[in-house]
Motif scaffolding. Sequence first.
Motif, PDB file in Angstrom:
ATOM      1  N   LEU A 165       0.860  -1.336  -0.173  1.00 59.81           N
ATOM      2  CA  LEU A 165      -0.490  -0.215  -0.145  1.00 59.81           C
ATOM      3  C   LEU A 165       0.612   1.183  -0.074  1.00 59.81           C
ATOM      4  O   LEU A 165       0.756   2.580  -0.822  1.00 59.81           O
ATOM      5  N   ALA A 166       2.545   1.434   0.445  1.00 55.39           N
ATOM      6  CA  ALA A 166       2.890   2.577   0.858  1.00 55.39           C
ATOM      7  C   ALA A 166       4.065   2.884  -0.547  1.00 55.39           C
ATOM      8  O   ALA A 166       3.804   3.984  -0.799  1.00 55.39           O
ATOM      9  N   MET A 167       3.595   1.230  -0.799  1.00 52.74           N
ATOM     10  CA  MET A 167       4.415   1.554  -2.335  1.00 52.74           C
ATOM     11  C   MET A 167       4.004   2.451  -3.608  1.00 52.74           C
ATOM     12  O   MET A 167       3.815   2.571  -4.610  1.00 52.74           O
ATOM     13  N   VAL A 168       2.271   1.682  -3.502  1.00 46.55           N
ATOM     14  CA  VAL A 168       1.404   1.908  -4.801  1.00 46.55           C
ATOM     15  C   VAL A 168       1.167   3.499  -4.649  1.00 46.55           C
ATOM     16  O   VAL A 168       1.461   3.776  -5.488  1.00 46.55           O
ATOM     17  N   VAL A 169       1.493   3.883  -3.474  1.00 48.84           N
ATOM     18  CA  VAL A 169       1.409   5.922  -3.857  1.00 48.84           C
ATOM     19  C   VAL A 169       2.654   6.168  -4.410  1.00 48.84           C
ATOM     20  O   VAL A 169       3.152   7.457  -5.752  1.00 48.84           O
ATOM     21  N   ILE A 170       3.932   5.562  -3.737  1.00 45.66           N
ATOM     22  CA  ILE A 170       5.820   5.802  -4.972  1.00 45.66           C
ATOM     23  C   ILE A 170       5.055   5.334  -6.568  1.00 45.66           C
ATOM     24  O   ILE A 170       5.703   6.502  -7.316  1.00 45.66           O
ATOM     25  N   ALA A 171       4.149   4.331  -6.616  1.00 41.39           N
ATOM     26  CA  ALA A 171       3.973   3.894  -8.430  1.00 41.39           C
ATOM     27  C   ALA A 171       3.338   4.525  -9.044  1.00 41.39           C
ATOM     28  O   ALA A 171       3.443   4.834 -10.246  1.00 41.39           O
ATOM     29  N   GLY A 193       2.922   6.043 -13.657  1.00 40.08           N
ATOM     30  CA  GLY A 193       1.525   5.892 -14.185  1.00 40.08           C
ATOM     31  C   GLY A 193       0.543   4.651 -13.607  1.00 40.08           C
ATOM     32  O   GLY A 193      -0.182   4.130 -14.288  1.00 40.08           O
ATOM     33  N   ALA A 194       0.549   4.375 -12.629  1.00 33.82           N
ATOM     34  CA  ALA A 194      -0.399   3.365 -11.503  1.00 33.82           C
ATOM     35  C   ALA A 194      -1.273   4.075 -11.292  1.00 33.82           C
ATOM     36  O   ALA A 194      -1.698   2.806 -11.380  1.00 33.82           O
ATOM     37  N   GLY A 195      -1.603   4.897 -11.478  1.00 22.78           N
ATOM     38  CA  GLY A 195      -3.153   5.145 -11.228  1.00 22.78           C
ATOM     39  C   GLY A 195      -3.216   5.170  -9.189  1.00 22.78           C
ATOM     40  O   GLY A 195      -2.546   5.096  -8.520  1.00 22.78           O
ATOM     41  N   GLY A 196      -4.700   4.602  -9.239  1.00 20.88           N
ATOM     42  CA  GLY A 196      -5.481   4.778  -7.851  1.00 20.88           C
ATOM     43  C   GLY A 196      -4.879   6.266  -6.926  1.00 20.88           C
ATOM     44  O   GLY A 196      -4.751   7.290  -7.601  1.00 20.88           O
ATOM     45  N   MET A 197      -5.400   5.836  -5.935  1.00 14.65           N
ATOM     46  CA  MET A 197      -4.782   7.040  -4.788  1.00 14.65           C
ATOM     47  C   MET A 197      -3.635   7.760  -4.754  1.00 14.65           C
ATOM     48  O   MET A 197      -3.396   8.966  -4.776  1.00 14.65           O
ATOM     49  N   GLY A 198      -2.547   7.381  -5.382  1.00 15.80           N
ATOM     50  CA  GLY A 198      -1.420   7.723  -5.064  1.00 15.80           C
ATOM     51  C   GLY A 198      -1.099   8.464  -6.386  1.00 15.80           C
ATOM     52  O   GLY A 198      -0.419   9.752  -6.174  1.00 15.80           O
ATOM     53  N   GLU A 199      -1.713   8.788  -7.489  1.00 18.09           N
ATOM     54  CA  GLU A 199      -1.872   9.904  -7.991  1.00 18.09           C
ATOM     55  C   GLU A 199      -2.182  10.997  -8.101  1.00 18.09           C
ATOM     56  O   GLU A 199      -2.203  12.003  -8.248  1.00 18.09           O
ATOM     57  N   VAL A 200      -3.562  11.008  -7.208  1.00 14.16           N
ATOM     58  CA  VAL A 200      -4.361  12.101  -6.597  1.00 14.16           C
ATOM     59  C   VAL A 200      -3.107  12.435  -5.705  1.00 14.16           C
ATOM     60  O   VAL A 200      -3.610  13.887  -5.675  1.00 14.16           O
ATOM     61  N   LEU A 214       0.410  12.316  -5.568  1.00 11.16           N
ATOM     62  CA  LEU A 214       0.569  13.451  -6.518  1.00 11.16           C
ATOM     63  C   LEU A 214       0.486  14.555  -6.686  1.00 11.16           C
ATOM     64  O   LEU A 214       1.573  15.800  -6.764  1.00 11.16           O
ATOM     65  N   ILE A 215      -0.879  14.950  -8.187  1.00  9.47           N
ATOM     66  CA  ILE A 215      -1.340  15.841  -8.023  1.00  9.47           C
ATOM     67  C   ILE A 215      -1.732  16.958  -7.522  1.00  9.47           C
ATOM     68  O   ILE A 215      -1.198  18.320  -7.460  1.00  9.47           O
ATOM     69  N   CYS A 216      -1.957  16.490  -5.833  1.00 10.45           N
ATOM     70  CA  CYS A 216      -1.922  17.897  -4.850  1.00 10.45           C
ATOM     71  C   CYS A 216      -0.631  18.346  -4.478  1.00 10.45           C
ATOM     72  O   CYS A 216      -0.402  19.674  -4.400  1.00 10.45           O
ATOM     73  N   THR A 217       0.261  17.060  -4.283  1.00 10.43           N
ATOM     74  CA  THR A 217       2.101  17.545  -3.815  1.00 10.43           C
ATOM     75  C   THR A 217       2.017  18.695  -5.243  1.00 10.43           C
ATOM     76  O   THR A 217       2.661  19.035  -4.393  1.00 10.43           O
ATOM     77  N   ASN A 218       2.066  18.645  -6.564  1.00 15.09           N
ATOM     78  CA  ASN A 218       2.394  19.558  -7.528  1.00 15.09           C
ATOM     79  C   ASN A 218       1.265  20.490  -7.378  1.00 15.09           C
ATOM     80  O   ASN A 218       2.217  21.673  -8.006  1.00 15.09           O
ATOM     81  N   ARG A 219       0.419  20.723  -7.147  1.00 16.50           N
ATOM     82  CA  ARG A 219       0.011  21.783  -7.590  1.00 16.50           C
ATOM     83  C   ARG A 219      -0.055  22.698  -5.620  1.00 16.50           C
ATOM     84  O   ARG A 219      -0.993  23.682  -5.573  1.00 16.50           O
ATOM     85  N   ILE A 220       0.416  22.123  -4.904  1.00 14.36           N
ATOM     86  CA  ILE A 220       0.134  22.636  -3.224  1.00 14.36           C
ATOM     87  C   ILE A 220      -1.108  22.462  -3.131  1.00 14.36           C
ATOM     88  O   ILE A 220      -0.818  23.637  -2.364  1.00 14.36           O
ATOM     89  N   ASP A 221      -2.059  21.924  -2.788  1.00 13.05           N
ATOM     90  CA  ASP A 221      -3.012  21.644  -2.476  1.00 13.05           C
ATOM     91  C   ASP A 221      -3.091  21.058  -1.372  1.00 13.05           C
ATOM     92  O   ASP A 221      -2.702  19.500  -1.336  1.00 13.05           O
ATOM     93  N   VAL A 222      -3.366  22.046  -0.548  1.00 15.33           N
ATOM     94  CA  VAL A 222      -2.941  21.067   1.021  1.00 15.33           C
ATOM     95  C   VAL A 222      -4.056  20.465   1.694  1.00 15.33           C
ATOM     96  O   VAL A 222      -4.012  19.241   1.932  1.00 15.33           O
ATOM     97  N   GLY A 223      -5.079  20.719   0.697  1.00 13.82           N
ATOM     98  CA  GLY A 223      -6.388  20.331   1.556  1.00 13.82           C
ATOM     99  C   GLY A 223      -7.139  19.280   1.063  1.00 13.82           C
ATOM    100  O   GLY A 223      -7.535  18.365   1.056  1.00 13.82           O
ATOM    101  N   GLY A 224      -7.166  18.931  -0.315  1.00 18.62           N
ATOM    102  CA  GLY A 224      -6.884  18.155  -1.419  1.00 18.62           C
ATOM    103  C   GLY A 224      -5.617  16.646  -1.060  1.00 18.62           C
ATOM    104  O   GLY A 224      -5.927  15.467  -1.076  1.00 18.62           O
ATOM    105  N   GLU A 284      -6.959  15.373   2.126  1.00 18.14           N
ATOM    106  CA  GLU A 284      -8.311  13.931   2.364  1.00 18.14           C
ATOM    107  C   GLU A 284      -7.804  12.880   1.090  1.00 18.14           C
ATOM    108  O   GLU A 284      -7.810  11.375   1.650  1.00 18.14           O
ATOM    109  N   ALA A 285      -7.150  13.373   0.531  1.00 16.94           N
ATOM    110  CA  ALA A 285      -6.644  12.050  -0.591  1.00 16.94           C
ATOM    111  C   ALA A 285      -5.793  10.937   0.093  1.00 16.94           C
ATOM    112  O   ALA A 285      -5.323   9.530   0.440  1.00 16.94           O
ATOM    113  N   GLY A 286      -4.959  11.574   1.411  1.00 22.76           N
ATOM    114  CA  GLY A 286      -3.904  11.381   2.000  1.00 22.76           C
ATOM    115  C   GLY A 286      -5.036   9.980   3.184  1.00 22.76           C
ATOM    116  O   GLY A 286      -4.248   8.929   3.949  1.00 22.76           O
ATOM    117  N   TRP A 287      -5.607  11.024   3.816  1.00 26.15           N
ATOM    118  CA  TRP A 287      -6.560  10.125   4.747  1.00 26.15           C
ATOM    119  C   TRP A 287      -7.318   8.730   4.276  1.00 26.15           C
ATOM    120  O   TRP A 287      -7.155   8.035   4.804  1.00 26.15           O
TER     121      TRP A 287
END
Length: 283
Positions: free
Chosen positions: A223-229, A233-240, A242-252, A255-258
């Motif tokens: 489960l931890a590696m899926v986020v890094i993967a 292009g593995a998709g899933g919650m890790g992609e969300v 990653l996108i929030c990190t790039n956008r500095i979207d703390v709230g999003g 929620e994804a981390g939760w």
Amino acid sequence: MFPSDIEFHVAPYISDFVKWITVAWEPFFTAFSNMVLGMLLQIEHILVAIPWWLWIIAVMVIAWRQTHEVVKTIMPGLLLFTVGIFGFWGIAMETLGIVIVSVIISLLLGIPLGIAMAVSDRCNTMVTPILDAMQTMPSFVYLIPALMLFGLGKVPGVVATVIYALPPVVRLTNLGIRQVPSSVQEAALAFGATSWQLMKEVRIPLAMPSILAGINQTTMMALAMVVIASMIGAGGMGEVVLICTNRIDVGGGFEAGWAIVVLAIVIDRLTQGLARRWDTPGV
């Protein structure tokens, strides 16, 4: 400064080897990729097809059978409910599908390897340094060979996850079997048990708590590696995330981390409960 004239780099040789194996073994990698992708898509289809409320009920029923405590039964259901409230239910099921496929492959490889290490000291000596290297290697490094061999997508994410999550189940399977009391094994042999019967009827059942602990740890690491993967292009919650990190979207990102934390907590509690059911009093 270290003198540059005596430097030696293995990177070109490794790159050439990977390029060669990519071309020479292309039919194998294609067949393996198609098999993993087909299994992944089937599992994801089943996970998404099951109604969200049925998932919550099933988790609560399992929790009740394991604990028989009201709070520990209701909490996993409430946590999963929050994943749906945040709008991540479908993506969470996609992540769960990747974890399930990765864990299945890890168990198919890891448990037999752990048994082989427990039976053969030579195998144990050879494999242990490899496991040490796999556990100390930075997780991002696993993305490179997976990306070169399988390209972008879910399959390289599964491959990288399997490599990262494999060692715990191998180690704990080996450890559990080796810790089976010799007196019990000698008694089984005295009653005429063969080596196969000794492994099947005595050593593996008594080592099952340790094996299940390894399965639990492998699942958590997957489960931890899926986020890094998600970076390949593995998709899933890790992609969300990653996108929030790039956008500095703390709230999003919260929620994804939760949602990922909820999956980890629920899976951990259920698998730990299963391991406790196999616990035996002193032998």
